[in-house]
Design an enzyme around this catalytic site. Sequence first.
Site, PDB file in Angstrom:
ATOM      1  N   ARG A   1      -1.438  -3.578   9.641  1.00  0.00           N
ATOM      2  CA  ARG A   1      -0.466  -3.062  10.155  1.00  0.00           C
ATOM      3  C   ARG A   1       0.493  -4.186   9.672  1.00  0.00           C
ATOM      4  O   ARG A   1       1.206  -4.421   9.223  1.00  0.00           O
ATOM      5  CB  ARG A   1      -0.746  -3.685  11.692  1.00  0.00           C
ATOM      6  CG  ARG A   1      -0.848  -2.199  12.088  1.00  0.00           C
ATOM      7  CD  ARG A   1      -1.534  -2.221  13.442  1.00  0.00           C
ATOM      8  NE  ARG A   1      -2.859  -3.295  13.845  1.00  0.00           N
ATOM      9  CZ  ARG A   1      -3.689  -2.696  12.850  1.00  0.00           C
ATOM     10  NH1 ARG A   1      -4.129  -1.250  13.410  1.00  0.00           N
ATOM     11  NH2 ARG A   1      -4.930  -3.555  12.703  1.00  0.00           N
ATOM     12  N   THR A   2      -0.238  -5.813   9.850  1.00  0.00           N
ATOM     13  CA  THR A   2       0.794  -6.846   9.900  1.00  0.00           C
ATOM     14  C   THR A   2       1.034  -7.452   8.076  1.00  0.00           C
ATOM     15  O   THR A   2       2.546  -6.867   8.173  1.00  0.00           O
ATOM     16  CB  THR A   2      -0.019  -8.046  10.050  1.00  0.00           C
ATOM     17  OG1 THR A   2      -0.104  -8.116  11.490  1.00  0.00           O
ATOM     18  CG2 THR A   2       0.931  -9.651   9.584  1.00  0.00           C
TER      19      THR A   2
ATOM     20  N   LYS B   1     -11.850 -19.642  -7.066  1.00  0.00           N
ATOM     21  CA  LYS B   1     -13.014 -21.040  -8.107  1.00  0.00           C
ATOM     22  C   LYS B   1     -12.218 -21.625  -7.213  1.00  0.00           C
ATOM     23  O   LYS B   1     -12.952 -22.440  -7.974  1.00  0.00           O
ATOM     24  CB  LYS B   1     -11.818 -20.835  -9.030  1.00  0.00           C
ATOM     25  CG  LYS B   1     -11.619 -19.449  -9.503  1.00  0.00           C
ATOM     26  CD  LYS B   1     -10.803 -19.355 -10.622  1.00  0.00           C
ATOM     27  CE  LYS B   1     -10.541 -18.098 -11.564  1.00  0.00           C
ATOM     28  NZ  LYS B   1      -9.249 -17.930 -12.290  1.00  0.00           N
TER      29      LYS B   1
ATOM     30  N   ARG C   1      -1.565 -14.653   5.858  1.00  0.00           N
ATOM     31  CA  ARG C   1      -2.861 -14.932   7.204  1.00  0.00           C
ATOM     32  C   ARG C   1      -3.728 -15.547   6.352  1.00  0.00           C
ATOM     33  O   ARG C   1      -3.770 -14.994   5.509  1.00  0.00           O
ATOM     34  CB  ARG C   1      -2.649 -13.606   6.643  1.00  0.00           C
ATOM     35  CG  ARG C   1      -4.208 -13.194   7.685  1.00  0.00           C
ATOM     36  CD  ARG C   1      -4.264 -12.745   8.810  1.00  0.00           C
ATOM     37  NE  ARG C   1      -3.253 -11.916   9.593  1.00  0.00           N
ATOM     38  CZ  ARG C   1      -3.529 -11.027   9.821  1.00  0.00           C
ATOM     39  NH1 ARG C   1      -4.479 -10.341   9.831  1.00  0.00           N
ATOM     40  NH2 ARG C   1      -2.346 -10.147  10.468  1.00  0.00           N
TER      41      ARG C   1
ATOM     42  N   HIS D   1       0.673 -16.462  15.786  1.00  0.00           N
ATOM     43  CA  HIS D   1       0.855 -14.840  14.979  1.00  0.00           C
ATOM     44  C   HIS D   1       2.398 -15.228  15.905  1.00  0.00           C
ATOM     45  O   HIS D   1       3.028 -13.668  16.294  1.00  0.00           O
ATOM     46  CB  HIS D   1      -0.271 -13.702  15.996  1.00  0.00           C
ATOM     47  CG  HIS D   1       0.235 -12.508  14.675  1.00  0.00           C
ATOM     48  ND1 HIS D   1       0.720 -12.654  13.491  1.00  0.00           N
ATOM     49  CD2 HIS D   1      -0.716 -11.271  14.523  1.00  0.00           C
ATOM     50  CE1 HIS D   1       0.868 -11.451  13.125  1.00  0.00           C
ATOM     51  NE2 HIS D   1      -0.226 -10.740  13.235  1.00  0.00           N
TER      52      HIS D   1
END
Lengths: 304, 163
Positions: free
Chosen positions: A53-54, A82, A103, A131
Amino acid sequence: MLRDHLISAAHLSRDDIEAVLDHAAAIDADPGIVRGRHAGRVLALCFFEPSTRTKMSFETAMKRLGGDTIDMGAVESSSVKKGESLADTVRVIEGYADALVLRHPSEGSAKLASEFVDVPLVNAGDGAGQHPSQTLLDLYTIRENAGLDDITVGIMGDLKYGRTVHSLAHALTEFDVRQHFISPESLRLPRNVRYDLHETGAEVREHTDLDEVLPELDVLYVTRIQRERFPEEREYREVAGEYRIDNEVLADASEDLTVMHPLPRVDEIAPEVDETARAKYFEQAHNGVPVRMALLDGLLGGDT
Amino acid sequence: MSDTDKELRVSKIRDGTVIDHVTAGQALNVLAILGIDGSGGESVSIGMNVPSDKLGLKDVVKVEGRELSQSEVDVLSLIAPEATINIIRDFDVIEKNRVERTESVTGILVCPNHNCITNADEPVRTAFAVLEDGVRCSYCGTIVRGGDVAEHIDAHGSGETAL
């Protein structure tokens, strides 16, 4: 309107919030007012952990503003695999984009990343931390359905690890809201969030039983109790069952109760609730687009 | 207590610093903050649980040939808020100061939240805001209460504070 990074809801003033929500409402009413405004501009989506969703709502928001998005893809196929540091990753991506959405699984990651970039950075979830863009759409939904002053909000579920809860709790202190937190003892609000609420003088109460407070609520914000937080499946089942709502549980609630959930849900809200006027969680998810359009428009300097 | 006992415990140093009125039990943490582990060759005397009119019991730390920087003094306020710093030159106290409360501490404490980004391999120093009764990670927000602060001192860190 916000012009800087958006790291924590604790940094949002009532004026900041209302400016974004008002702009989102204007966009919702007439998306044409911002159509094409950010043509040629690029938003980088830096998602170090999965999101549906985000990520998609930020992508949609940017495209509806006329801009484009770039995506670092899955962590497994990126230079992070890496061993590249987050600081280096965002410094490089900053050179490709006009704004970043991050995120990341670690708390504090958005703050750290913001120290290494000059373009606006939005925290789209940092571990169990914050958030804040979710909070803006939550507040938009609350305002549309119950108003944002002189209301009673119950927040239920995993309050310890739920970043949407932490952000929402902070932001609600900017309004005249009585907050009730309902959770198992083991998943109570973390110390730092309780500290902040206490510092603001917010009217807050904690419960283990929803029945104690349900009739008083104008809004019930449900979050998922995460199975992976429990050492034993049996312990999870015992607790999760206590915090499941259905129409029978809601029988004592106000007719006007607004039921919200940041989604995804598992079984904490019975599907039968979806059919009632109380269910606002899909509307809440849809509100993510106009709210993020308003947020990005402000951060990219296009709202004036 | 005889004068001889007292002299043994509080014997004078020629040049250096005497950190007095340290909260009882915190002397070794004071050394950790100063980065003193014996390898630097400093001559160090420690008195632990020494009777004190002011504190009941106190610790005393004396470091020969070393004057503390302001940032080191400020960090001491986290674990020894009542401490006094006596600068000694040629056996005389030439300066006596109380520690002062700081607003933040950088690079000296480790965040106890293992999932905090400062515990990942990133080019960043820890930073903590000083609260009334403890400190708070400026990155993840984790709060460490005053009595627990010493457990999170990074003996290898180099402290910086901001007033």
